[in-house]
Write a protein that holds these residues in place. Sequence first.
Motif, PDB file in Angstrom:
ATOM      1  N   ALA A  13       0.834  -1.208   0.000  1.00 60.20           N
ATOM      2  CA  ALA A  13       0.000   0.000   0.000  1.00 60.20           C
ATOM      3  C   ALA A  13       0.864   1.251   0.000  1.00 60.20           C
ATOM      4  CB  ALA A  13      -0.933  -0.011   1.208  1.00 60.20           C
ATOM      5  N   PHE A  14       1.912   1.267   0.824  1.00 62.88           N
ATOM      6  CA  PHE A  14       2.781   2.445   0.865  1.00 62.88           C
ATOM      7  C   PHE A  14       3.624   2.562  -0.405  1.00 62.88           C
ATOM      8  CE2 PHE A  14       1.509   2.453   5.256  1.00 62.88           C
ATOM      9  CZ  PHE A  14       1.333   3.806   5.481  1.00 62.88           C
ATOM     10  N   ILE A  28      -5.966   2.988  -3.910  1.00 63.53           N
ATOM     11  CA  ILE A  28      -4.931   2.021  -3.540  1.00 63.53           C
ATOM     12  C   ILE A  28      -5.572   0.716  -3.085  1.00 63.53           C
ATOM     13  CG2 ILE A  28      -3.101   1.541  -1.861  1.00 63.53           C
ATOM     14  CD1 ILE A  28      -2.432   4.577  -2.043  1.00 63.53           C
ATOM     15  N   LYS A  29      -6.615   0.809  -2.286  1.00 64.54           N
ATOM     16  CA  LYS A  29      -7.307  -0.385  -1.800  1.00 64.54           C
ATOM     17  C   LYS A  29      -7.858  -1.211  -2.960  1.00 64.54           C
ATOM     18  CE  LYS A  29     -10.724  -1.838   1.589  1.00 64.54           C
ATOM     19  NZ  LYS A  29     -11.654  -1.363   2.632  1.00 64.54           N
ATOM     20  N   ARG A  30      -8.441  -0.545  -3.942  1.00 63.04           N
ATOM     21  CA  ARG A  30      -8.954  -1.267  -5.123  1.00 63.04           C
ATOM     22  C   ARG A  30      -7.823  -1.951  -5.886  1.00 63.04           C
ATOM     23  NH1 ARG A  30     -12.694   2.984  -4.985  1.00 63.04           N
ATOM     24  NH2 ARG A  30     -11.416   4.379  -6.231  1.00 63.04           N
ATOM     25  N   ARG A  31      -6.689  -1.275  -6.007  1.00 62.72           N
ATOM     26  CA  ARG A  31      -5.546  -1.859  -6.717  1.00 62.72           C
ATOM     27  C   ARG A  31      -5.009  -3.077  -5.970  1.00 62.72           C
ATOM     28  NH1 ARG A  31      -2.042  -0.736 -10.984  1.00 62.72           N
ATOM     29  NH2 ARG A  31      -0.523  -2.399 -10.943  1.00 62.72           N
ATOM     30  N   LEU A  32      -4.922  -2.972  -4.642  1.00 64.40           N
ATOM     31  CA  LEU A  32      -4.459  -4.103  -3.839  1.00 64.40           C
ATOM     32  C   LEU A  32      -5.367  -5.314  -4.039  1.00 64.40           C
ATOM     33  CD1 LEU A  32      -3.573  -2.191  -0.575  1.00 64.40           C
ATOM     34  CD2 LEU A  32      -1.943  -3.360  -2.077  1.00 64.40           C
ATOM     35  N   ALA A  33      -6.663  -5.089  -4.027  1.00 61.82           N
ATOM     36  CA  ALA A  33      -7.615  -6.187  -4.238  1.00 61.82           C
ATOM     37  C   ALA A  33      -7.422  -6.790  -5.631  1.00 61.82           C
ATOM     38  CB  ALA A  33      -9.044  -5.691  -4.049  1.00 61.82           C
ATOM     39  N   ALA A  34      -7.201  -5.940  -6.632  1.00 65.07           N
ATOM     40  CA  ALA A  34      -6.981  -6.423  -7.999  1.00 65.07           C
ATOM     41  C   ALA A  34      -5.700  -7.245  -8.105  1.00 65.07           C
ATOM     42  CB  ALA A  34      -6.928  -5.243  -8.972  1.00 65.07           C
ATOM     43  N   THR A  39      -7.666  -7.123   1.723  1.00 65.23           N
ATOM     44  CA  THR A  39      -7.665  -5.762   2.245  1.00 65.23           C
ATOM     45  C   THR A  39      -8.307  -5.693   3.633  1.00 65.23           C
ATOM     46  OG1 THR A  39      -9.707  -5.267   1.050  1.00 65.23           O
ATOM     47  CG2 THR A  39      -7.615  -4.705  -0.046  1.00 65.23           C
ATOM     48  N   ALA A  40      -8.416  -6.823   4.310  1.00 66.65           N
ATOM     49  CA  ALA A  40      -9.005  -6.863   5.646  1.00 66.65           C
ATOM     50  C   ALA A  40      -8.233  -5.988   6.630  1.00 66.65           C
ATOM     51  CB  ALA A  40      -9.077  -8.295   6.153  1.00 66.65           C
ATOM     52  N   GLN A  41      -6.912  -5.893   6.483  1.00 65.54           N
ATOM     53  CA  GLN A  41      -6.081  -5.067   7.360  1.00 65.54           C
ATOM     54  C   GLN A  41      -6.140  -3.598   6.986  1.00 65.54           C
ATOM     55  OE1 GLN A  41      -2.217  -7.186   6.951  1.00 65.54           O
ATOM     56  NE2 GLN A  41      -2.054  -6.684   9.116  1.00 65.54           N
TER      57      GLN A  41
END
Length: 69
Positions: A13-14, A28-34, A39-41
């Motif tokens: 994320a950083f 960023i959260k959407r990209r991480l999921a992709a 993204t629970a944390q």
Amino acid sequence: MQDDRTKTVLERAFDLARSGRFATANDIKRRLAAEGYSTAQFTGLSLTRQLREAIQSVKASSPGRLASE
């Protein structure tokens, strides 16, 4: 440098926040999921604020660099 697949969700994320390619923590959260990260944390005002500060520091140091993904 660590391979992206071995980074924790917070490390990634950083990295994304400092990349200059994202305007918000939600982007960023959407990209991480992709990318397959859980993204629970990815919760809390403190984390959101820190990511927003990282995004803003990139924008301040490189005007015009931010582009939507």
